[in-house]
Design a protein around this motif. Sequence first.
Motif, PDB file in Angstrom:
ATOM      1  N   ASP A 114       0.858  -1.177   0.000  1.00  0.00           N
ATOM      2  CA  ASP A 114       0.000   0.000   0.000  1.00  0.00           C
ATOM      3  C   ASP A 114       0.893   1.226   0.000  1.00  0.00           C
ATOM      4  O   ASP A 114       1.965   1.235   0.625  1.00  0.00           O
ATOM      5  CB  ASP A 114      -0.906   0.006   1.225  1.00  0.00           C
ATOM      6  N   LEU A 115       0.448   2.276  -0.667  1.00  0.00           N
ATOM      7  CA  LEU A 115       1.262   3.475  -0.855  1.00  0.00           C
ATOM      8  C   LEU A 115       0.506   4.684  -0.325  1.00  0.00           C
ATOM      9  O   LEU A 115      -0.671   4.887  -0.649  1.00  0.00           O
ATOM     10  CB  LEU A 115       1.567   3.657  -2.344  1.00  0.00           C
ATOM     11  N   CYS A 116       1.189   5.494   0.477  1.00  0.00           N
ATOM     12  CA  CYS A 116       0.614   6.724   1.020  1.00  0.00           C
ATOM     13  C   CYS A 116       1.616   7.847   0.814  1.00  0.00           C
ATOM     14  O   CYS A 116       2.762   7.748   1.271  1.00  0.00           O
ATOM     15  CB  CYS A 116       0.297   6.550   2.499  1.00  0.00           C
ATOM     16  N   GLY A 117       1.202   8.908   0.132  1.00  0.00           N
ATOM     17  CA  GLY A 117       2.095  10.019  -0.145  1.00  0.00           C
ATOM     18  C   GLY A 117       1.534  11.332   0.346  1.00  0.00           C
ATOM     19  O   GLY A 117       0.343  11.616   0.192  1.00  0.00           O
ATOM     20  N   ARG A 137      -1.517  -2.245  -4.069  1.00  0.00           N
ATOM     21  CA  ARG A 137      -2.846  -2.621  -3.571  1.00  0.00           C
ATOM     22  C   ARG A 137      -3.751  -1.410  -3.383  1.00  0.00           C
ATOM     23  O   ARG A 137      -4.965  -1.501  -3.598  1.00  0.00           O
ATOM     24  CB  ARG A 137      -2.719  -3.358  -2.239  1.00  0.00           C
ATOM     25  N   SER A 138      -3.187  -0.281  -2.952  1.00  0.00           N
ATOM     26  CA  SER A 138      -4.004   0.908  -2.730  1.00  0.00           C
ATOM     27  C   SER A 138      -3.121   2.143  -2.737  1.00  0.00           C
ATOM     28  O   SER A 138      -1.910   2.065  -2.494  1.00  0.00           O
ATOM     29  CB  SER A 138      -4.766   0.825  -1.402  1.00  0.00           C
ATOM     30  N   LEU A 139      -3.750   3.279  -3.011  1.00  0.00           N
ATOM     31  CA  LEU A 139      -3.069   4.565  -3.066  1.00  0.00           C
ATOM     32  C   LEU A 139      -3.818   5.545  -2.170  1.00  0.00           C
ATOM     33  O   LEU A 139      -5.018   5.764  -2.348  1.00  0.00           O
ATOM     34  CB  LEU A 139      -3.045   5.093  -4.507  1.00  0.00           C
ATOM     35  N   THR A 140      -3.107   6.153  -1.216  1.00  0.00           N
ATOM     36  CA  THR A 140      -3.685   7.184  -0.355  1.00  0.00           C
ATOM     37  C   THR A 140      -2.907   8.478  -0.544  1.00  0.00           C
ATOM     38  O   THR A 140      -1.693   8.504  -0.342  1.00  0.00           O
ATOM     39  CB  THR A 140      -3.656   6.773   1.127  1.00  0.00           C
ATOM     40  N   PRO A 224      -7.284   1.010  -5.818  1.00  0.00           N
ATOM     41  CA  PRO A 224      -8.211   1.916  -5.134  1.00  0.00           C
ATOM     42  C   PRO A 224      -7.494   3.171  -4.650  1.00  0.00           C
ATOM     43  O   PRO A 224      -6.359   3.099  -4.163  1.00  0.00           O
ATOM     44  CB  PRO A 224      -8.716   1.082  -3.947  1.00  0.00           C
ATOM     45  N   VAL A 225      -8.172   4.310  -4.764  1.00  0.00           N
ATOM     46  CA  VAL A 225      -7.562   5.604  -4.455  1.00  0.00           C
ATOM     47  C   VAL A 225      -8.333   6.285  -3.331  1.00  0.00           C
ATOM     48  O   VAL A 225      -9.569   6.228  -3.282  1.00  0.00           O
ATOM     49  CB  VAL A 225      -7.546   6.524  -5.698  1.00  0.00           C
ATOM     50  N   ALA A 226      -7.623   6.944  -2.434  1.00  0.00           N
ATOM     51  CA  ALA A 226      -8.231   7.766  -1.393  1.00  0.00           C
ATOM     52  C   ALA A 226      -7.495   9.101  -1.327  1.00  0.00           C
ATOM     53  O   ALA A 226      -6.311   9.195  -1.680  1.00  0.00           O
ATOM     54  CB  ALA A 226      -8.171   7.077  -0.039  1.00  0.00           C
ATOM     55  N   LEU A 227      -8.203  10.134  -0.878  1.00  0.00           N
ATOM     56  CA  LEU A 227      -7.645  11.479  -0.753  1.00  0.00           C
ATOM     57  C   LEU A 227      -8.033  12.027   0.611  1.00  0.00           C
ATOM     58  O   LEU A 227      -9.210  12.058   0.963  1.00  0.00           O
ATOM     59  CB  LEU A 227      -8.175  12.381  -1.868  1.00  0.00           C
ATOM     60  N   LEU A 228      -7.038  12.489   1.361  1.00  0.00           N
ATOM     61  CA  LEU A 228      -7.231  12.945   2.729  1.00  0.00           C
ATOM     62  C   LEU A 228      -6.613  14.326   2.903  1.00  0.00           C
ATOM     63  O   LEU A 228      -5.504  14.587   2.429  1.00  0.00           O
ATOM     64  CB  LEU A 228      -6.566  11.939   3.683  1.00  0.00           C
ATOM     65  N   MET A 281      -8.985   3.299   6.769  1.00  0.00           N
ATOM     66  CA  MET A 281      -9.179   3.352   5.323  1.00  0.00           C
ATOM     67  C   MET A 281      -8.580   2.124   4.649  1.00  0.00           C
ATOM     68  O   MET A 281      -9.197   1.507   3.779  1.00  0.00           O
ATOM     69  CB  MET A 281      -8.526   4.619   4.755  1.00  0.00           C
ATOM     70  N   LEU A 282      -7.382   1.746   5.080  1.00  0.00           N
ATOM     71  CA  LEU A 282      -6.746   0.580   4.484  1.00  0.00           C
ATOM     72  C   LEU A 282      -7.532  -0.685   4.798  1.00  0.00           C
ATOM     73  O   LEU A 282      -7.743  -1.539   3.920  1.00  0.00           O
ATOM     74  CB  LEU A 282      -5.317   0.458   5.004  1.00  0.00           C
ATOM     75  N   ALA A 283      -7.986  -0.811   6.027  1.00  0.00           N
ATOM     76  CA  ALA A 283      -8.719  -2.009   6.416  1.00  0.00           C
ATOM     77  C   ALA A 283     -10.019  -2.144   5.630  1.00  0.00           C
ATOM     78  O   ALA A 283     -10.386  -3.240   5.176  1.00  0.00           O
ATOM     79  CB  ALA A 283      -9.013  -1.974   7.914  1.00  0.00           C
ATOM     80  N   ARG A 284     -10.731  -1.031   5.422  1.00  0.00           N
ATOM     81  CA  ARG A 284     -12.009  -1.107   4.744  1.00  0.00           C
ATOM     82  C   ARG A 284     -11.858  -1.263   3.240  1.00  0.00           C
ATOM     83  O   ARG A 284     -12.712  -1.857   2.581  1.00  0.00           O
ATOM     84  CB  ARG A 284     -12.840   0.139   5.060  1.00  0.00           C
ATOM     85  N   ARG A 285     -10.766  -0.747   2.685  1.00  0.00           N
ATOM     86  CA  ARG A 285     -10.596  -0.850   1.224  1.00  0.00           C
ATOM     87  C   ARG A 285      -9.969  -2.166   0.798  1.00  0.00           C
ATOM     88  O   ARG A 285     -10.278  -2.675  -0.274  1.00  0.00           O
ATOM     89  CB  ARG A 285      -9.759   0.327   0.711  1.00  0.00           C
ATOM     90  N   ILE A 286      -9.061  -2.681   1.595  1.00  0.00           N
ATOM     91  CA  ILE A 286      -8.336  -3.871   1.144  1.00  0.00           C
ATOM     92  C   ILE A 286      -8.398  -5.027   2.135  1.00  0.00           C
ATOM     93  O   ILE A 286      -7.797  -6.072   1.900  1.00  0.00           O
ATOM     94  CB  ILE A 286      -6.855  -3.536   0.867  1.00  0.00           C
ATOM     95  N   GLY A 287      -9.082  -4.821   3.262  1.00  0.00           N
ATOM     96  CA  GLY A 287      -9.188  -5.898   4.232  1.00  0.00           C
ATOM     97  C   GLY A 287      -7.902  -6.167   4.976  1.00  0.00           C
ATOM     98  O   GLY A 287      -7.654  -7.287   5.416  1.00  0.00           O
TER      99      GLY A 287
END
Length: 288
Positions: A114-117, A137-140, A224-228, A281-287
């Motif tokens: 998972d990647l968070c920037g 797996r996911s991008l935040t 999957p993408v998220a923005l915070l 967020m990670l838990a709900r998007r990717i388990g």
Amino acid sequence: MHDLLARTPEAPEALLARLDAAARRIETPCGDGTMVWRMWGEGEPLVLLHGGSGSWRHWVRNVEALAAQRLVVCPDLPGLGESAMPHPAENPGPVAAEVRAGIGQVLGEGTRYDLCGFSFGALLSGHIAAQAGEELRSLTLVGAGALGLPRQVTELVKVRTVEGEARIAAHRHNLASLMFADPAGIDPLALVIQEWNTQHARFRSRGFASTTSLKDAVAKARAPVALLYGERDAIAWPEVELRFVALREVQPEAWTGIIPGAGHWVAYEAAAAFNAMLLDMLARRIGA
């Protein structure tokens, strides 16, 4: 014991030295030198990319909490912190490719992560996502610019030509203008980090913030993408919702979140809320 610790907080230099000593350090090729990576914890990899003119220290209030559940991987991005300058490039794509290659070497090619920037790190993360395959797996994205929207002018003062109290005052001004919603949160640790980061920053990233570079790149992301944002993020206030709209134009299913009362450096200013939101967020998007 808890009360004693509350009265005698760890000195900034001691805290940074302790976290540094606890990290596993790896170097990968970068430009004509190397990129420096630090890792804490075990488990599913979570890669954190810091902001412009920064270093892994942008995550100082996050690595221990996150490493209790994940393998936390933090590079100093090219041309920042201890890492060498990247090969010359006119856009973030080639720089992102160098970081992505480093991730593959640090974790092993094909390892899912998972990647968070944050800020400039969010821009590079978007470009990594555009290039990545199934391993991502996911991008935040945190405090992201380069979505094609105007932002308030942030007046920063130069610190390189001043010393002593004037330099500390300049750092405090810049942190209050750009990074914090509440200047009262600018503590000695934040000032120590800002000074170290400023001394070691060579790569200039601010010119990318007013472009559509992130929006264009993240349109190609398959993960999957998220923005915070912090509610009072200086680069988004007072139109945070417009950033969410811009993202959903290219990623309609994107998840979005706001942390009340926090500024641009939300992972520091509201660390507990940020850590909890990111893990949720990670838990709900990717388990995870």
